[in-house]
Design a protein around this motif. Structure first.
Motif, PDB file in Angstrom:
ATOM      1  N   GLY A  91      75.472  17.978 126.763  1.00 54.58           N
ATOM      2  CA  GLY A  91      76.559  18.732 127.369  1.00 54.58           C
ATOM      3  C   GLY A  91      77.843  18.566 126.590  1.00 54.58           C
ATOM      4  N   THR A  92      78.893  19.108 127.145  1.00 55.65           N
ATOM      5  CA  THR A  92      80.196  19.093 126.497  1.00 55.65           C
ATOM      6  C   THR A  92      80.692  17.676 126.243  1.00 55.65           C
ATOM      7  OG1 THR A  92      80.723  21.170 127.597  1.00 55.65           O
ATOM      8  CG2 THR A  92      82.566  19.943 126.675  1.00 55.65           C
ATOM      9  N   LEU A  93      80.498  16.786 127.199  1.00 56.83           N
ATOM     10  CA  LEU A  93      80.970  15.407 127.022  1.00 56.83           C
ATOM     11  C   LEU A  93      80.205  14.693 125.910  1.00 56.83           C
ATOM     12  CD1 LEU A  93      81.553  14.434 130.751  1.00 56.83           C
ATOM     13  CD2 LEU A  93      83.288  14.753 128.986  1.00 56.83           C
ATOM     14  N   ALA A  94      78.938  14.968 125.770  1.00 53.89           N
ATOM     15  CA  ALA A  94      78.164  14.362 124.683  1.00 53.89           C
ATOM     16  C   ALA A  94      78.711  14.831 123.333  1.00 53.89           C
ATOM     17  CB  ALA A  94      76.681  14.717 124.808  1.00 53.89           C
ATOM     18  N   ARG A  95      79.014  16.117 123.224  1.00 52.49           N
ATOM     19  CA  ARG A  95      79.580  16.634 121.970  1.00 52.49           C
ATOM     20  C   ARG A  95      80.930  15.998 121.682  1.00 52.49           C
ATOM     21  NH1 ARG A  95      77.151  21.181 124.014  1.00 52.49           N
ATOM     22  NH2 ARG A  95      79.034  21.967 124.985  1.00 52.49           N
ATOM     23  N   ARG A  96      81.741  15.830 122.720  1.00 56.45           N
ATOM     24  CA  ARG A  96      83.054  15.206 122.534  1.00 56.45           C
ATOM     25  C   ARG A  96      82.899  13.753 122.082  1.00 56.45           C
ATOM     26  NH1 ARG A  96      87.683  13.954 127.009  1.00 56.45           N
ATOM     27  NH2 ARG A  96      88.992  12.767 125.601  1.00 56.45           N
ATOM     28  N   ILE A  97      81.973  13.037 122.662  1.00 53.36           N
ATOM     29  CA  ILE A  97      81.731  11.640 122.280  1.00 53.36           C
ATOM     30  C   ILE A  97      81.311  11.554 120.821  1.00 53.36           C
ATOM     31  CG2 ILE A  97      80.139   9.696 122.651  1.00 53.36           C
ATOM     32  CD1 ILE A  97      80.328  10.473 125.711  1.00 53.36           C
ATOM     33  N   VAL A  98      80.434  12.432 120.388  1.00 48.71           N
ATOM     34  CA  VAL A  98      79.984  12.445 118.994  1.00 48.71           C
ATOM     35  C   VAL A  98      81.160  12.742 118.063  1.00 48.71           C
ATOM     36  CG1 VAL A  98      78.538  13.685 117.324  1.00 48.71           C
ATOM     37  CG2 VAL A  98      77.581  12.964 119.522  1.00 48.71           C
ATOM     38  N   GLU A  99      82.012  13.705 118.423  1.00 46.47           N
ATOM     39  CA  GLU A  99      83.176  14.043 117.594  1.00 46.47           C
ATOM     40  C   GLU A  99      84.162  12.884 117.507  1.00 46.47           C
ATOM     41  OE1 GLU A  99      84.671  17.567 119.477  1.00 46.47           O
ATOM     42  OE2 GLU A  99      83.048  18.822 118.681  1.00 46.47           O
ATOM     43  N   GLU A 100      84.459  12.273 118.642  1.00 46.50           N
ATOM     44  CA  GLU A 100      85.386  11.134 118.654  1.00 46.50           C
ATOM     45  C   GLU A 100      84.805   9.958 117.860  1.00 46.50           C
ATOM     46  OE1 GLU A 100      88.408  11.333 119.562  1.00 46.50           O
ATOM     47  OE2 GLU A 100      88.437  13.046 120.917  1.00 46.50           O
ATOM     48  N   ALA A 101      83.508   9.733 117.994  1.00 43.52           N
ATOM     49  CA  ALA A 101      82.862   8.636 117.265  1.00 43.52           C
ATOM     50  C   ALA A 101      82.910   8.883 115.758  1.00 43.52           C
ATOM     51  CB  ALA A 101      81.419   8.465 117.741  1.00 43.52           C
ATOM     52  N   ALA A 102      82.756  10.127 115.346  1.00 40.79           N
ATOM     53  CA  ALA A 102      82.806  10.445 113.910  1.00 40.79           C
ATOM     54  C   ALA A 102      84.183  10.127 113.337  1.00 40.79           C
ATOM     55  CB  ALA A 102      82.459  11.915 113.684  1.00 40.79           C
ATOM     56  N   ARG A 103      85.235  10.436 114.086  1.00 37.46           N
ATOM     57  CA  ARG A 103      86.594  10.113 113.631  1.00 37.46           C
ATOM     58  C   ARG A 103      86.778   8.602 113.509  1.00 37.46           C
ATOM     59  NH1 ARG A 103      87.898  14.118 117.738  1.00 37.46           N
ATOM     60  NH2 ARG A 103      88.157  16.081 116.658  1.00 37.46           N
ATOM     61  N   LEU A 104      86.364   7.880 114.540  1.00 36.68           N
ATOM     62  CA  LEU A 104      86.509   6.424 114.523  1.00 36.68           C
ATOM     63  C   LEU A 104      85.657   5.815 113.417  1.00 36.68           C
ATOM     64  CD1 LEU A 104      87.645   3.820 115.702  1.00 36.68           C
ATOM     65  CD2 LEU A 104      85.794   3.865 117.393  1.00 36.68           C
ATOM     66  N   GLN A 105      84.468   6.330 113.206  1.00 36.84           N
ATOM     67  CA  GLN A 105      83.592   5.819 112.156  1.00 36.84           C
ATOM     68  C   GLN A 105      84.254   5.994 110.785  1.00 36.84           C
ATOM     69  OE1 GLN A 105      79.888   7.942 111.537  1.00 36.84           O
ATOM     70  NE2 GLN A 105      78.834   6.036 111.043  1.00 36.84           N
ATOM     71  N   GLY A 106      84.944   7.106 110.578  1.00 34.42           N
ATOM     72  CA  GLY A 106      85.641   7.339 109.317  1.00 34.42           C
ATOM     73  C   GLY A 106      86.768   6.355 109.085  1.00 34.42           C
ATOM     74  N   ILE A 107      87.516   6.052 110.133  1.00 35.85           N
ATOM     75  CA  ILE A 107      88.628   5.100 110.013  1.00 35.85           C
ATOM     76  C   ILE A 107      88.088   3.685 109.805  1.00 35.85           C
ATOM     77  CG2 ILE A 107      90.492   3.970 111.309  1.00 35.85           C
ATOM     78  CD1 ILE A 107      91.315   6.643 110.109  1.00 35.85           C
ATOM     79  N   ARG A 108      87.010   3.351 110.491  1.00 31.16           N
ATOM     80  CA  ARG A 108      86.428   2.009 110.340  1.00 31.16           C
ATOM     81  C   ARG A 108      85.617   1.880 109.066  1.00 31.16           C
ATOM     82  NH1 ARG A 108      84.475  -0.184 116.244  1.00 31.16           N
ATOM     83  NH2 ARG A 108      86.573  -0.544 117.010  1.00 31.16           N
ATOM     84  N   GLN A 109      85.241   2.966 108.477  1.00 38.12           N
ATOM     85  CA  GLN A 109      84.418   2.987 107.265  1.00 38.12           C
ATOM     86  C   GLN A 109      83.140   2.177 107.459  1.00 38.12           C
ATOM     87  OE1 GLN A 109      87.156   1.712 104.175  1.00 38.12           O
ATOM     88  NE2 GLN A 109      87.649   3.824 103.718  1.00 38.12           N
ATOM     89  N   VAL A 110      82.377   2.562 108.467  1.00 32.35           N
ATOM     90  CA  VAL A 110      81.091   1.926 108.719  1.00 32.35           C
ATOM     91  C   VAL A 110      79.991   2.952 108.543  1.00 32.35           C
ATOM     92  CG1 VAL A 110      81.955   0.149 110.289  1.00 32.35           C
ATOM     93  CG2 VAL A 110      81.271   2.350 111.215  1.00 32.35           C
ATOM     94  N   SER A 111      78.818   2.478 108.181  1.00 31.29           N
ATOM     95  CA  SER A 111      77.700   3.402 107.967  1.00 31.29           C
ATOM     96  C   SER A 111      77.111   3.879 109.284  1.00 31.29           C
ATOM     97  CB  SER A 111      76.616   2.745 107.118  1.00 31.29           C
ATOM     98  OG  SER A 111      76.012   1.701 107.832  1.00 31.29           O
ATOM     99  N   GLY A 112      77.102   3.015 110.314  1.00 33.78           N
ATOM    100  CA  GLY A 112      76.612   3.421 111.622  1.00 33.78           C
ATOM    101  C   GLY A 112      75.108   3.424 111.772  1.00 33.78           C
ATOM    102  N   SER A 113      74.354   2.924 110.805  1.00 31.60           N
ATOM    103  CA  SER A 113      72.903   3.013 110.878  1.00 31.60           C
ATOM    104  C   SER A 113      72.252   1.641 110.726  1.00 31.60           C
ATOM    105  CB  SER A 113      72.403   3.934 109.768  1.00 31.60           C
ATOM    106  OG  SER A 113      71.028   4.131 109.885  1.00 31.60           O
ATOM    107  N   THR A 114      71.147   1.472 111.417  1.00 33.20           N
ATOM    108  CA  THR A 114      70.332   0.268 111.270  1.00 33.20           C
ATOM    109  C   THR A 114      68.890   0.703 111.052  1.00 33.20           C
ATOM    110  OG1 THR A 114      69.689   0.055 113.584  1.00 33.20           O
ATOM    111  CG2 THR A 114      71.763  -0.981 112.952  1.00 33.20           C
ATOM    112  N   PRO A 115      68.020  -0.199 110.620  1.00 36.31           N
ATOM    113  CA  PRO A 115      66.614   0.172 110.458  1.00 36.31           C
ATOM    114  C   PRO A 115      65.988   0.673 111.760  1.00 36.31           C
ATOM    115  CG  PRO A 115      67.061  -1.935 109.415  1.00 36.31           C
ATOM    116  CD  PRO A 115      68.298  -1.544 110.171  1.00 36.31           C
ATOM    117  N   ALA A 116      66.472   0.189 112.904  1.00 37.49           N
ATOM    118  CA  ALA A 116      65.902   0.583 114.188  1.00 37.49           C
ATOM    119  C   ALA A 116      66.204   2.033 114.527  1.00 37.49           C
ATOM    120  CB  ALA A 116      66.453  -0.317 115.296  1.00 37.49           C
ATOM    121  N   ALA A 117      67.326   2.527 114.067  1.00 39.41           N
ATOM    122  CA  ALA A 117      67.705   3.899 114.371  1.00 39.41           C
ATOM    123  C   ALA A 117      68.201   4.536 113.075  1.00 39.41           C
ATOM    124  CB  ALA A 117      68.802   3.915 115.431  1.00 39.41           C
ATOM    125  N   GLU A 118      67.403   5.397 112.528  1.00 42.39           N
ATOM    126  CA  GLU A 118      67.686   5.929 111.195  1.00 42.39           C
ATOM    127  C   GLU A 118      68.848   6.915 111.162  1.00 42.39           C
ATOM    128  OE1 GLU A 118      66.164   4.977 108.315  1.00 42.39           O
ATOM    129  OE2 GLU A 118      65.292   3.442 109.561  1.00 42.39           O
TER     130      GLU A 118
END
Length: 167
Positions: free
Chosen positions: A134-161
């Motif tokens: 839904g809309t909130l899931a899309r918003r969470i993904v967008e906000e997380a992408a911004r934060l991930q860029g500022i934190r400069q993290v890859s966001g991935s582990t072997p458990a979740a590709e």
């Protein structure tokens, strides 16, 4: 939905290196065509603001009944195919995180700490959480992408590709 932080006239992409370069090269003053005072620790302030926006979006999804926390509840939501986003704490057990898979066609967010996820759910700590589509899931993904860029993290582990950048 805001595609930028509040303010007027000068915008920088949500990447730590770009923001630091803009501060170092005095790009804000050039863009404003006048002297601009940049607060000390601007990148940390932006990171904190983006984290708060993400936590608020997750909290809103929780209040709307679209986000749940806890291993068993998340597993059930994933098994039913209801989850769009899987959130797992970066400091959670790799063994436990490896037992859950990214939703089909969904996103995995794994760079928040258990304490940061916990704040979004009104708890001390959360290791596993999921958000329905839904809309909130899309918003969470967008906000997380911004934060991930500022934190400069890859966001991935072997458990979740899949990280939030692909799905």
């Amino acid at each position: 939905m805001a595609g930028k932080l509040p303010g007027r006239g000068i915008y920088v992409s949500a990447e730590r290196s770009t923001l630091e370069k803009a501060v170092t090269k005095r790009m804000f003053s050039k863009g404003a065509k006048k002297q601009v005072k940049i607060p000390d620790g601007l990148t940390d302030l932006v990171e904190a603001t983006l984290l708060k926006r993400l936590q608020d979006a997750i909290g809103m999804a929780r209040k709307a009944g679209k986000a749940i926390a806890g291993y068993e509840k998340v597993k059930i939501m994933l098994d039913r195919g209801e989850a769009r986003v899987l959130l797992q704490a970066s400091d959670g057990s790799e063994r436990g995180k490896g037992k859950l898979s990214t939703p089909e066609g969904g996103k995995w967010i794994g760079f928040l700490t258990a304490d940061e996820l916990g704040l979004a759910f009104g708890r001390d700590r959360v290791i596993h959480a999921a958000v329905a589509s839904g809309t909130l899931a899309r918003r969470i993904v967008e906000e997380a992408a911004r934060l991930q860029g500022i934190r400069q993290v890859s966001g991935s582990t072997p458990a979740a590709e899949k990280d939030i950048g692909n799905a």
